[in-house]
Scaffold this motif. Structure first.
Motif, PDB file in Angstrom:
ATOM      1  N   ILE A  79       0.843  -1.206   0.000  1.00  0.00           N
ATOM      2  CA  ILE A  79       0.000   0.000   0.000  1.00  0.00           C
ATOM      3  C   ILE A  79       0.877   1.254   0.000  1.00  0.00           C
ATOM      4  O   ILE A  79       1.799   1.378   0.799  1.00  0.00           O
ATOM      5  N   TRP A  81       0.330   5.163   0.660  1.00  0.00           N
ATOM      6  CA  TRP A  81      -0.699   6.057   1.184  1.00  0.00           C
ATOM      7  C   TRP A  81      -0.316   7.502   0.916  1.00  0.00           C
ATOM      8  O   TRP A  81       0.759   7.959   1.314  1.00  0.00           O
ATOM      9  N   VAL A 128      -4.382   4.082   6.123  1.00  0.00           N
ATOM     10  CA  VAL A 128      -3.956   2.695   5.955  1.00  0.00           C
ATOM     11  C   VAL A 128      -4.646   1.802   6.991  1.00  0.00           C
ATOM     12  O   VAL A 128      -4.966   0.636   6.724  1.00  0.00           O
ATOM     13  N   ALA A 131      -7.721  -0.179   5.957  1.00  0.00           N
ATOM     14  CA  ALA A 131      -7.466  -1.456   5.278  1.00  0.00           C
ATOM     15  C   ALA A 131      -6.989  -2.506   6.280  1.00  0.00           C
ATOM     16  O   ALA A 131      -7.411  -3.671   6.225  1.00  0.00           O
ATOM     17  N   TRP A 285      -3.964   2.642  -8.880  1.00  0.00           N
ATOM     18  CA  TRP A 285      -4.666   3.574  -7.990  1.00  0.00           C
ATOM     19  C   TRP A 285      -6.162   3.631  -8.309  1.00  0.00           C
ATOM     20  O   TRP A 285      -6.541   3.946  -9.435  1.00  0.00           O
ATOM     21  N   VAL A 300      -8.743  -2.689  -1.752  1.00  0.00           N
ATOM     22  CA  VAL A 300      -8.206  -3.609  -0.754  1.00  0.00           C
ATOM     23  C   VAL A 300      -8.097  -5.047  -1.300  1.00  0.00           C
ATOM     24  O   VAL A 300      -6.996  -5.500  -1.649  1.00  0.00           O
ATOM     25  N   THR A 309       0.581  -3.408  -5.960  1.00  0.00           N
ATOM     26  CA  THR A 309       0.814  -2.202  -5.159  1.00  0.00           C
ATOM     27  C   THR A 309      -0.397  -1.303  -5.365  1.00  0.00           C
ATOM     28  O   THR A 309      -0.659  -0.869  -6.490  1.00  0.00           O
ATOM     29  N   THR A 310      -1.127  -1.061  -4.293  1.00  0.00           N
ATOM     30  CA  THR A 310      -2.364  -0.286  -4.396  1.00  0.00           C
ATOM     31  C   THR A 310      -2.209   1.029  -3.649  1.00  0.00           C
ATOM     32  O   THR A 310      -1.691   1.058  -2.534  1.00  0.00           O
ATOM     33  N   MET A 312      -3.665   4.377  -1.829  1.00  0.00           N
ATOM     34  CA  MET A 312      -4.851   4.878  -1.116  1.00  0.00           C
ATOM     35  C   MET A 312      -4.671   6.378  -0.957  1.00  0.00           C
ATOM     36  O   MET A 312      -3.635   6.825  -0.453  1.00  0.00           O
TER      37      MET A 312
END
Ligand code: WTA
Length: 634
Positions: A79, A81, A128, A131, A285, A300, A309-310, A312
């Protein structure tokens, strides 16, 4: 997982998924970690309804979203952020760190007595920890229910009550653009009218002063201090509920859509990887909020299950400047970007020169979700953000479907502006007329139904299975009814036209007209009201409320209108605030007392040329009066 990479493969896979759905999904499910495999892939009937995928299989979804990747690539960023204010530090959590934080919090939850099957409300900003809270619940088998932090204390209380939540996880406050929202205070208000909650865990985000109730409230950091980063995941059954997500419908209060573990896992991962064509080093994203289904499935679960790789993002598109989205894409080299048409339209309004200041060259795929995308927005997005190079994935789906249903596969399905295009493998859409007759062939328009289960279909509505049956499976027996209307063109492409029920879609947020009417009717001077949607340039649909006051109301009308708007904010939240409140002498009704919404919709859209037959109304004269009040009389 093998990805579909050509149109030919798509056609082949699609056919396979129709001819033999069980072996199609079984093969995909083989890619996951199971504690015990299924003894039957699918058991279903749409009458009861009862749907079971991967029957008797045992697993934990976080084993697949975290542990599996920690083994393979522990240091890969899970993640990223991006904070509300760009001057604050970015946080990057690797898979190992996310795993450890999830385990710590899972252990913390267990010390509070939370166990498998307990309901936990998550009412948090986009941090974060939101999640982590979801994953920790899933790890111990507790059922999370995320409530969008923009909902009011009243809405929060309704949801707590409906699922009899034992725990609320929240934050002291919430930064959103220039505003600071008092989140904990709203939780305190909600808890004053509910009984089931035993503890509140508070994550410190803003540092604003709040009151902490001894023995009930505990700080997140205290809960996880000196606690192990190891946690043995609870073994779940494939059909154990994973989460409840409340969503609005035509009638009554929002209902708790229930998703279960295995089918949801398989489907969100499969659709994420295929639709976005996610490659292992990509940065992805999705700008939604975790409070909505898009955040659940495609911020999530889907991305983490895929080892992606996300990103937020805590803030809003226009803070501190309207180039923020594009700045973030450049800053983090985002490869896949997924947002809602309302955001595209809002940013389009700042002109095409703004995105020109950014490179945007990292982008490979851009996506749209939540509402129909209009032609102008589609082309602007394609040209100015996708630079004519990136395919657009216009993904149609719903809270109830759990994952994307009708969507192009990026770079595989040829794009056609405003068309969600073709069903994804495993999805069997049909268009039906009002009598339920399936409309075959091309160039037809009808109500959109799905005639076969897919793995992430909702299983029930929390505490009220009958409501699930009536809402989705009774209108056209043997089929799941979506509530949407769609057309199929000469190429077989599907275009979603919008809702055919009393649900309105405001900035991609689903709201029931009945809910808003209830809030308005709570005002002491209001006798009755009717709410309809109308076309809105930015929001897609706006909210138009017709309100009838009681005889005794001598109050100034502007004051009453302000109070009514305030009432809606308090009952539901700012997202449900009417754009227009029109005080009218009466509402047009049929002889059986039903409000003729068709007429109200026409007036709200300023389209009064063809009102249709009004002679059958109980009170036809009121139509002219409403037209005059709305300022449309010629
Ligand atoms: C609408 C959001 C047109 C539709 C994932 C649906 C769309 C409702 C699209 C579900 C799209 C969603 N094109 N309309 N690409 N995506 N919708 O439950 O009316 O918040 O029924 O789920 O949004 O909204 P929900």
């Amino acid at each position: 997982m093998k990805r579909i990479s050509s149109l030919h493969q798509y056609c082949h896979q699609y056919q396979k998924s129709i001819d033999d759905p069980e072996s199609f999904w079984e093969q995909i499910a083989e890619d996951f970690n199971w504690h015990q495999k299924w003894n039957r892939v699918l058991d279903w009937d749409f009458q009861t309804p009862q749907i079971k995928w991967f029957e008797n299989a045992k697993l934990n979804i976080t084993d697949n979203a975290l542990d599996k990747h920690v083994e393979k690539h522990p240091d890969k960023v899970a993640i990223i952020w991006e904070p509300n204010h760009p001057d604050e530090s970015v946080i990057k959590l690797s898979y190992r760190e996310l795993h450890d934080e999830t385990c710590r919090f899972a252990n913390g939850l267990e010390t509070l007595g939370i166990t498998k099957g307990d309901r936990v409300i998550i009412y948090m900003p986009m941090v974060v920890q939101a999640a982590i809270a979801m994953l920790a619940c899933a790890r111990i088998g507790a059922i999370h229910s995320v409530v969008f932090a923009g909902f009011s204390a009243h809405s929060l209380a309704d949801r707590i009550d409906n699922c009899q939540a034992k725990l609320v996880i929240t934050s002291d406050g919430n930064f959103r653009g220039e505003k600071t929202i008092e989140v904990k205070k709203l939780v305190d208000q909600a808890l004053a009218s509910t009984k089931s909650v035993q503890h509140v865990v508070v994550f410190k985000r803003t540092g604003q002063p709040i009151s902490m109730k001894t023995s009930r409230d505990i700080w997140w950091e205290d809960l996880v201090s000196n606690i192990s980063t190891k946690h043995q995941p609870t073994i779940m059954d494939a059909e154990d509920p994973l989460f409840i997500l409340y969503t609005s419908g035509s009638t009554g209060k929002p209902k708790g859509v229930v998703h279960t573990t295995a089918g949801y896992m398989v489907y969100t991962a499969y659709t994420f990887i295929n639709v976005f064509q996610y490659q292992q080093n990509d940065i992805y994203w999705c700008s939604a909020d975790v409070g909505w289904i898009t955040g659940h499935s495609y911020i999530v679960y889907g991305p983490l299950l895929a080892g992606a790789t996300t990103l937020m993002f805590e803030g809003v598109p226009t803070f501190p400047h309207p180039g923020r989205f594009w700045e973030i894409i450049d800053k983090h080299h985002v490869n896949q970007f997924y947002t809602a048409p309302t955001a595209i339209r809002a940013l389009q309004a700042y002109g095409s020169d703004l995105p020109k200041k950014y490179s945007l060259e990292s982008l490979k795929v851009i996506g749209s979700v939540g509402e129909p995308i209009n032609k102008e927005a589609w082309h602007w997005y394609h040209k100015h953000i996708g630079r004519g190079r990136c395919p657009i994935v216009d993904t149609w789906w719903q809270t109830e479907t759990g994952g994307m249903m009708i969507s192009p596969i990026a770079g595989v399905t040829p794009n056609k502006p405003t068309f969600a295009s073709l069903p994804l493998p495993g999805v069997q859409p049909v268009l039906v007329d009002k009598t339920g007759k399936i409309l075959e062939g091309m160039n037809v328009k009808g109500n959109l139904c799905i005639q076969f289960p897919w793995p992430s279909i909702l299983r029930t509505t929390w505490g009220d299975h009958q409501r699930c049956k009536e809402t989705y499976f009774s209108m056209y027996p043997g089929m799941y009814f979506t509530g949407d209307e769609a057309k199929r063109d000469h190429d077989g492409y599907l275009r979603i036209l919008g809702r055919v029920d009393d649900v309105i879609n405001v900035s991609g947020h689903r709201l029931g007209t009945a809910e808003i009417e209830n809030a308005i009717n709570a005002h002491k001077n209001v006798t009755e009201s009717a709410v309809v949607g109308f076309p809105h340039q930015i929001k897609g649909e706006g909210i138009y409320a017709y309100v009838v006051l009681g005889d005794d109301s001598s109050m100034d009308h502007d004051t009453i209108i302000d109070e009514i708007i305030q009432e809606v904010r308090l009952f539901i939240g700012p997202i449900a605030k009417p754009d227009k409140v029109l005080l009218v002498p009466d509402l047009p009704k049929t002889r059986s007392g039903k409000i003729m919404r068709r007429i109200l919709r026409k007036v709200a859209s300023q389209d009064i040329q063809q009102l249709g037959d009004i002679s059958t109304l109980l009170n036809p004269d009121v139509v002219q009066e409403i037209i005059e009040k709305a300022g449309l009389a010629s």
